[in-house]
Design a protein around this motif. Structure first.
Motif, PDB file in Angstrom:
ATOM      1  N   LYS A  29       0.841  -1.201   0.000  1.00  0.00           N
ATOM      2  CA  LYS A  29       0.000   0.000   0.000  1.00  0.00           C
ATOM      3  C   LYS A  29       0.874   1.249   0.000  1.00  0.00           C
ATOM      4  O   LYS A  29       1.699   1.423   0.894  1.00  0.00           O
ATOM      5  N   SER A  80       2.107   4.947   0.812  1.00  0.00           N
ATOM      6  CA  SER A  80       1.961   5.599   2.118  1.00  0.00           C
ATOM      7  C   SER A  80       0.804   6.585   2.160  1.00  0.00           C
ATOM      8  O   SER A  80       0.228   6.821   3.226  1.00  0.00           O
ATOM      9  N   ASP A 104      -2.063  -3.831   7.278  1.00  0.00           N
ATOM     10  CA  ASP A 104      -0.704  -4.373   7.180  1.00  0.00           C
ATOM     11  C   ASP A 104      -0.666  -5.789   7.758  1.00  0.00           C
ATOM     12  O   ASP A 104      -1.132  -6.034   8.877  1.00  0.00           O
ATOM     13  N   TYR A 159       2.139  -2.377   4.363  1.00  0.00           N
ATOM     14  CA  TYR A 159       2.065  -0.923   4.286  1.00  0.00           C
ATOM     15  C   TYR A 159       3.451  -0.398   3.955  1.00  0.00           C
ATOM     16  O   TYR A 159       4.445  -0.935   4.444  1.00  0.00           O
TER      17      TYR A 159
END
Length: 318
Positions: A109, A111, A285, A311
């Motif tokens: 993902k 930030s 996460d 993440y």
């Protein structure tokens, strides 16, 4: 009878009951491999195999290629989005092929993304050149579509929704896991396309579970007929065919939707994202996402991909 093609950094393989047989080919792209059917058939009958479990599988669809996706193409998903299936047209959007990743790779993902969602989909892999204006019938599908793959149309909803920015929201690196196998279909296999079941689980919890029959609105024939009015297609191109209900994103209750429509856009989206921030179904996460497609009897099985969500900040620190 189906043939399952696998890909590693070392080359191409056919999955057989005894293991994986190497395909003797110089092809480096999916399109080139599909032109070497003799080599695929030879591998399918080979007894010189290695354990599939020992292979580090990559996406069986290589980039660059066209990645085209159908929008809201399952009745259950359309209703979950608060729309009427009878009023939904056949429409498409594009994804960058740089988003393609392997069936067991991490999904990272970015930030700045807050709302990361999932969408299990059946991918159609094009077998040959299809020019604009081509006349296509149901009987043509086995020659035009080489086979099927499991895909996951990973989506950054907080990028997608405020600006209806599908391309960016769905094109970050790793946002299109593909595979584990490219399953080549024979003509008889197409009769069972409607029996394919799409399933997706997060940390073992089933989130999406639906069959094509009774849920998919526009089938592959309609998709190709519509696309070729304006878009030529090439071997190795990938078409995603939509997802059933069960994604993290769903339509708000009607009273909230009505109230939201009365707000200025900036306040409406602020309120929307505040509500969505508390939705535990968005990917976190460390989440494990498993997506698979098969008939219930396993006669056609595209396999199951298993991707771990990371993440960006957490991934950098590992």
């Amino acid at each position: 009878m189906t043939v399952s093609v696998l890909r590693t950094a070392e080359g191409w393989w056919v999955r057989t009951p005894a293991g994986a047989a190497r395909i003797d080919t110089r092809a480096t792209t999916t399109g080139a491999l599909l032109a070497d059917r003799a080599a695929i058939e030879a591998a399918a009958s080979s007894h010189d195999v290695v354990p599939v479990e020992g292979l580090a599988l990559l996406s069986p669809v290589t980039a660059p290629c066209r990645v085209i996706a159908q929008m809201t193409n399952f009745v259950s998903h359309i209703k979950d989005a608060g729309m009427n299936p009878a009023s939904v047209p056949l429409t498409f959007f594009r994804k960058s092929s740089a988003s393609i990743t392997g069936p067991f790779d991490d999904v990272v993902k970015p930030s700045h993304v807050r709302l990361l969602d999932y969408e299990v989909e059946i991918g159609l892999v094009i077998a040959r050149d299809i020019p604009v204006g081509a006349t296509i019938s149901e009987a043509d599908l086995p020659q035009l579509i080489a086979g099927l793959v499991v895909t996951n149309d990973v989506s950054a909803r907080d990028v997608q929704l405020p600006q209806t920015q599908f391309y960016e929201a769905k094109s970050y690196p790793g946002f299109t896991p593909v595979g584990p196998a490219l399953v080549l279909l024979g003509a008889a296999d197409w009769a069972r396309f409607g029996q394919l079941r799409l399933r997706l689980a997060v940390n073992g919890e089933i989130r999406q579970d639906s069959t094509v029959d009774g849920d998919m609105l526009y089938r592959p024939l309609q998709a190709l007929q519509s696309l070729t009015r304006f878009q030529n297609l090439a071997p190795g191109d990938l078409i995603l065919t939509g997802t059933p209900a069960g994604t993290a994103l769903s339509a708000p209750p009607k009273p909230i939707e009505i109230l939201g429509s009365l707000l200025p856009p900036a306040l409406k989206w602020k309120a929307f994202f505040k509500r969505q921030a508390g939705n535990p179904r968005y990917l976190r996460d460390g989440d494990i996402v498993e997506a698979g497609v098969a008939t219930d009897d396993g006669a056609i099985d595209l396999g199951t991909q298993r991707n771990t969500v990371r993440y960006a900040a957490a991934a950098a620190g590992r």
